[in-house]
Design an enzyme around this catalytic site. Sequence first.
Site, PDB file in Angstrom:
ATOM      1  N   PRO A  74      15.275  -5.827  32.270  1.00 63.82           N
ATOM      2  CG  PRO A  74      14.922  -7.847  30.727  1.00 63.82           C
ATOM      3  CD  PRO A  74      14.980  -7.429  32.252  1.00 63.82           C
ATOM      4  CG  LEU A 130      18.737 -13.717  23.540  1.00 64.11           C
ATOM      5  CD1 LEU A 130      19.701 -14.181  22.611  1.00 64.11           C
ATOM      6  CD2 LEU A 130      19.454 -14.211  25.006  1.00 64.11           C
ATOM      7  CG  HIS A 249       6.779  -8.062  28.552  1.00 61.70           C
ATOM      8  ND1 HIS A 249       7.735  -8.737  27.697  1.00 61.70           N
ATOM      9  CD2 HIS A 249       7.337  -6.806  28.037  1.00 61.70           C
ATOM     10  CE1 HIS A 249       8.507  -7.992  27.040  1.00 61.70           C
ATOM     11  NE2 HIS A 249       8.343  -6.862  27.263  1.00 61.70           N
ATOM     12  NE  ARG A 252       6.541  -2.299  27.737  1.00 60.08           N
ATOM     13  CZ  ARG A 252       6.611  -1.045  27.678  1.00 60.08           C
ATOM     14  NH1 ARG A 252       5.830  -0.178  28.482  1.00 60.08           N
ATOM     15  NH2 ARG A 252       7.056  -0.303  26.514  1.00 60.08           N
TER      16      ARG A 252
HETATM   17  C1  LIG Z   1       9.682   0.648  28.491  1.00 59.24           C
HETATM   18  C2  LIG Z   1      10.042  -0.515  28.697  1.00 59.24           C
HETATM   19  C3  LIG Z   1      10.651  -1.432  27.770  1.00 59.24           C
HETATM   20  C4  LIG Z   1      10.814  -2.813  28.108  1.00 59.24           C
HETATM   21  N1  LIG Z   1      11.558  -3.497  27.359  1.00 59.24           N
HETATM   22  C5  LIG Z   1      11.518  -4.945  27.383  1.00 59.24           C
HETATM   23  C6  LIG Z   1      12.560  -5.793  26.471  1.00 59.24           C
HETATM   24  O1  LIG Z   1      12.967  -5.123  25.794  1.00 59.24           O
HETATM   25  N2  LIG Z   1      12.698  -6.875  26.856  1.00 59.24           N
HETATM   26  C7  LIG Z   1      12.052  -7.467  27.836  1.00 59.24           C
HETATM   27  O2  LIG Z   1      12.204  -8.807  28.131  1.00 59.24           O
HETATM   28  N3  LIG Z   1      11.318  -6.961  28.598  1.00 59.24           N
HETATM   29  C8  LIG Z   1      11.221  -5.510  28.584  1.00 59.24           C
HETATM   30  N4  LIG Z   1      10.182  -4.806  29.379  1.00 59.24           N
HETATM   31  C9  LIG Z   1       9.507  -5.615  30.584  1.00 59.24           C
HETATM   32  C10 LIG Z   1      10.657  -5.443  31.742  1.00 59.24           C
HETATM   33  O3  LIG Z   1      11.807  -6.407  31.598  1.00 59.24           O
HETATM   34  C11 LIG Z   1       9.782  -5.928  32.995  1.00 59.24           C
HETATM   35  O4  LIG Z   1       9.285  -7.261  32.757  1.00 59.24           O
HETATM   36  C12 LIG Z   1       8.582  -4.966  33.364  1.00 59.24           C
HETATM   37  O5  LIG Z   1       8.953  -3.400  32.922  1.00 59.24           O
HETATM   38  C13 LIG Z   1       8.580  -4.943  35.026  1.00 59.24           C
HETATM   39  O6  LIG Z   1       7.417  -4.313  35.389  1.00 59.24           O
HETATM   40  P1  LIG Z   1       7.493  -2.734  36.021  1.00 59.24           P
HETATM   41  O7  LIG Z   1       7.944  -1.924  34.939  1.00 59.24           O
HETATM   42  O8  LIG Z   1       6.530  -2.774  36.850  1.00 59.24           O
HETATM   43  O9  LIG Z   1       8.815  -3.083  37.119  1.00 59.24           O
HETATM   44  C14 LIG Z   1      10.157  -3.811  29.276  1.00 59.24           C
HETATM   45  C15 LIG Z   1       9.460  -2.638  30.173  1.00 59.24           C
HETATM   46  C16 LIG Z   1       9.219  -1.269  29.956  1.00 59.24           C
HETATM   47  C17 LIG Z   1       8.410  -0.628  30.920  1.00 59.24           C
HETATM   48  C1  LIG Z   2      11.203  -2.910  21.745  1.00 60.39           C
HETATM   49  C2  LIG Z   2      10.500  -3.823  22.583  1.00 60.39           C
HETATM   50  C3  LIG Z   2      10.557  -5.302  22.165  1.00 60.39           C
HETATM   51  C4  LIG Z   2      10.787  -3.728  24.096  1.00 60.39           C
HETATM   52  C5  LIG Z   2       9.721  -4.433  24.903  1.00 60.39           C
HETATM   53  O1  LIG Z   2       9.841  -5.495  25.238  1.00 60.39           O
HETATM   54  C6  LIG Z   2       8.730  -3.711  25.460  1.00 60.39           C
HETATM   55  O2  LIG Z   2       8.526  -2.237  24.942  1.00 60.39           O
HETATM   56  O3  LIG Z   2       7.917  -3.917  26.387  1.00 60.39           O
END
Ligand SMILES: Cc1cc2nc3c(=O)[nH]c(=O)nc-3n(C[C@H](O)[C@H](O)[C@H](O)COP(=O)(O)O)c2cc1C
Ligand SMILES: CC(C)CC(=O)C(=O)O
Length: 356
Positions: A74, A130, A249, A252
């Site tokens: 996601p 969610l 995540h 992040r």
């Molecule tokens: C731009 C971006 C937005 C993300 N938004 C969400 C989110 O809304 N909810 C969530 O659970 N994880 C979010 N993630 C984390 C991803 O689900 C995932 O854990 C992560 O991108 C995996 O690492 P990778 O980018 O190295 O494959 C986000 C990641 C990125 C890069």
């Molecule tokens: C809008 C954010 C909650 C999305 C997210 O999880 C992220 O950017 O890593």
Amino acid sequence: MTLRALHDRARRILDPVRYDFVAGGAGAERVLADNERAFDRYRLLPRVLRGNARRDTSVDLPGARGAGPVLVAPTAFHRLLHPDGERATARAAAAEGAVLVTGLAATVAVGEVVAAARETVADAAVWFQLSLHPRPEVTEALVRRAEQAGCTALVVTVDAPVFGRRARDLRNGFTDLPPGYAAENMRDLPGAPPGALTDIPMSPALSWRDFDALLAATALPVLVKGVLHPADALLAVAHGAAGVVVSNHGGRQCDTVPAAVDCLSAVAGAVAGRVPVLLDGGVRRGSDVAVALALGAAAVGVGRPVLWGLAADGEAGVRQVLAELRDGYDHTLALCGGGGNTDLTPDMVVRGDGPW
Ligand SMILES: Cc1cc2nc3c(=O)[nH]c(=O)nc-3n(C[C@H](O)[C@H](O)[C@H](O)COP(=O)(O)O)c2cc1C
Ligand SMILES: CC(C)CC(=O)C(=O)O
């Protein structure tokens, strides 16, 4: 185009602020870098003469069957990257047989995302991610939206009690969605948040009690995403989670945690097969998928590469990403003598700086 070429094209054509939002991580971006680097510290020990003439890489997951063990993780705000946004991602995932996890922070409402997937493939698997809302009636309203849309499982993200501090976004002043975009699933909920970034629920007050309330509010299987500590994986299983996603995540959130793949063995050991364990973070090659499966993952999620594919070439770009990972994984499985995902086992992985 290779994954690298898709990334490079995305970087060339994207507004740099949007590029940074996707590419960036928290703090000094140590975890972001380490998620990918960690895979270089693992090597596979193939088995030979195993007599597997054919391979079946399909995977059974809660409420979904994937053609292969690679899911679309996601990620927020796909319309910032391509005008078709989550619709393009959904069509691509469906066409490639990949389970799609669409999220709360999507810029296309979950009902339309599922419709786009199912117009492509009638039984396409879509899960809904969610965050728990401190007000249970908001969480419940979101769950009803996902159920009505036809999602077959929920993924609750638990590693964001507060928002990660992302230096690039702070420097760029990217603190909310530009005009014309909204987190569509947040519209018209109780309390009527309009769908701004700050409406995405995050609260350090949440606990397993809130998770229990979510389980009581739905018959769908619920996976927990963002677990690194084996004790939390055990709690997730004890509370009735249908799966555990080992994830930081994508680097992040907390910038002082191990690479996701380095947490996998301990979590898989603790869970001991009671529910599927998934992994995301730093998966960039089919061989990374094979390492994760050998370490105990049932499947992996991919975040940024999908977004680079989307930015570079819409639906076709996402398809290329998923196809390259699928082919690379199938090839690695063949090189390891495997006929299916479970033929990759922990004894087939070594870790260290070598020589092995
Ligand atoms: C731009 C971006 C937005 C993300 N938004 C969400 C989110 O809304 N909810 C969530 O659970 N994880 C979010 N993630 C984390 C991803 O689900 C995932 O854990 C992560 O991108 C995996 O690492 P990778 O980018 O190295 O494959 C986000 C990641 C990125 C890069
Ligand atoms: C809008 C954010 C909650 C999305 C997210 O999880 C992220 O950017 O890593």
